[in-house]
Scaffold this active site. Structure first.
Site, mmCIF file in Angstrom:
data_model
loop_
_atom_site.group_PDB
_atom_site.id
_atom_site.type_symbol
_atom_site.label_atom_id
_atom_site.label_comp_id
_atom_site.label_asym_id
_atom_site.label_seq_id
_atom_site.Cartn_x
_atom_site.Cartn_y
_atom_site.Cartn_z
ATOM 1 N N ASP A 41 6.769 38.762 -5.793
ATOM 2 C CA ASP A 41 6.072 37.519 -6.126
ATOM 3 C C ASP A 41 4.633 37.538 -5.617
ATOM 4 O O ASP A 41 4.314 38.217 -4.632
ATOM 5 C CB ASP A 41 6.777 36.320 -5.485
ATOM 6 C CG ASP A 41 8.114 36.008 -6.129
ATOM 7 O OD1 ASP A 41 8.580 36.812 -6.960
ATOM 8 O OD2 ASP A 41 8.702 34.967 -5.780
ATOM 9 N N HIS A 85 7.343 40.198 -1.678
ATOM 10 C CA HIS A 85 6.028 39.704 -2.064
ATOM 11 C C HIS A 85 5.005 40.832 -2.069
ATOM 12 O O HIS A 85 5.067 41.730 -1.225
ATOM 13 C CB HIS A 85 5.576 38.580 -1.127
ATOM 14 C CG HIS A 85 6.433 37.348 -1.225
ATOM 15 N ND1 HIS A 85 7.656 37.249 -0.600
ATOM 16 C CD2 HIS A 85 6.245 36.182 -1.901
ATOM 17 C CE1 HIS A 85 8.195 36.066 -0.871
ATOM 18 N NE2 HIS A 85 7.362 35.401 -1.652
#
Length: 274
Positions: free
Chosen positions: A68, A229
Site C-alpha cells: 500500500d 507498505h
C-alpha cells in the site's frame, strides 16, 4: 400387363424406401441414445474434475503479497526483489502525477503485477468526509492510472481498511458501510487483509518484527493476504521482503495476484465497526 408390372416395381421401391427410412430413424435413435450417454458421462467427468479442482484449491496454500501507499523508490526495489524470486504481487497505489509516478504505474503493470486503487490523496480528513468526496478521490486516481497505463483497475483497498474507525470522525458511523455498498455497486472488489506485517505500527518498524509478524499470522492459514507498505519511509519492509518470501515458500505457499475473481478477505461488517 406392363402397367401392373410397373406398379409392382413402384410399390416395391416405395416399400424399400420406407424400410430404409425406418432403418435410418432407428439408427438415429441409437445415435441419439449414444450421444445422450456420452453427454451424461462428460457432464459427470466435468463435475468430478470440478470437485477435484475445488479440493485441490482448498488445500493449496497461496500468498497474496500486497503493498500500500506507493509508488516510491522503495517500489523499485520491491519490483527487483519480486523479479529475482519470479513471483507476482499486488500494489494498492495512491496518486503520484510525477513522471516517476506514472513510470512506476507502467512498470508494475508491465511486470505482470496487479494494480489496485487506494485513493488519490490518502488524506482521511478529505476522503472520509462524505461518499461524494471518497468516490471523487478514487475516480481521480483511476483516471490517472488509465492515462498512464491504459488500465482501469477494478480492485481497491480502503485506506485504513473497511472497518477503520477514523472515518467516523469525519463522516459519521455509517459512512464506511455506505462506501462499501456503493463501491460494490460500482463494480469494484475491495480487499482487506488477514496477515498484518505490522510495518505501519511504527514509522520505521524493525526488519525482524516485520518478518516475525508475517510468519506468526500466516501460520495455519491456506490463503493469506499480506499487508505491507512501499511508501518512501518503509525501508525495513524492503529489507524484510526476501526473508518473508523465503519463509513462506518453506511453509508451502505459492504466490499470486489479487483480481476481481480471486480469493478475498473482508473484515466483519457487524457492530462495533459500524
Amino acid at each position: 400387363m406392363l402397367f401392373i408390372l410397373y406398379a409392382s416395381v413402384q410399390a416395391k421401391a416405395h416399400y424399400d424406401t420406407l424400410r430404409m427410412l425406418e432403418q435410418i430413424q432407428l439408427e438415429n435413435q441409437k445415435l441419439q441414445r449414444v450421444n445422450e450417454n456420452l453427454r451424461n458421462e462428460l457432464k459427470k467427468k466435468q463435475q468430478e474434475l470440478e470437485k477435484a479442482k475445488q479440493a485441490q484449491n482448498n488445500n493449496t496454500k497461496v500468498a497474496y503479497l500486497t503493498f500500500d501507499d506507493g509508488p516510491s523508490t522503495n517500489t523499485e526495489e520491491i519490483l527487483a526483489i519480486l523479479d529475482r524470486y519470479k513471483i507476482k504481487a499486488t500494489f494498492f497505489v495512491i496518486g503520484n502525477n510525477s513522471e516517476f509516478g506514472k513510470q512506476m504505474y507502467r512498470r508494475i503493470v508491465s511486470k505482470g503485477h496487479a494494480l489496485g486503487l487506494h485513493s488519490y490523496s490518502h488524506e482521511y480528513r478529505n476522503i472520509y468526509t462524505s461518499a461524494t468526496a471518497f468516490h471523487s478521490d478514487m475516480e481521480k486516481l483511476r483516471q490517472l492510472i488509465y492515462k498512464a497505463t491504459g488500465q482501469k483497475p477494478k480492485i481497491m483497498r480502503f485506506p485504513g481498511g473497511s472497518n477503520n474507525h477514523i472515518s467516523r470522525k469525519y463522516g459519521g458511523h455509517s459512512l464506511m458501510q455506505t462506501l462499501i455498498q456503493q463501491s460494490v455497486q460500482k463494480g469494484y472488489k475491495y480487499f482487506d487483509w488477514n496477515v498484518d506485517s505490522q510495518d505501519a505500527k511504527r514509522k520505521v518498524q524493525p526488519r525482524d518484527v516485520i518478518i516475525q509478524s508475517v510468519m506468526k499470522e500466516s501460520r495455519n492459514k491456506k490463503k493469506i493476504i499480506v499487508l505491507m507498505h512501499d511508501s518512501q519511509i518503509k525501508v525495513t519492509t524492503v529489507q524484510a521482503l526476501p526473508a518473508i518470501i523465503t519463509e513462506l515458500k518453506k511453509q508451502g505457499f505459492s504466490f499470486d495476484i489479487l483480481s476481481d475473481t480471486s480469493f478475498t478477505y473482508h473484515f466483519t461488517l457487524e457492530p462495533p465497526y459500524f
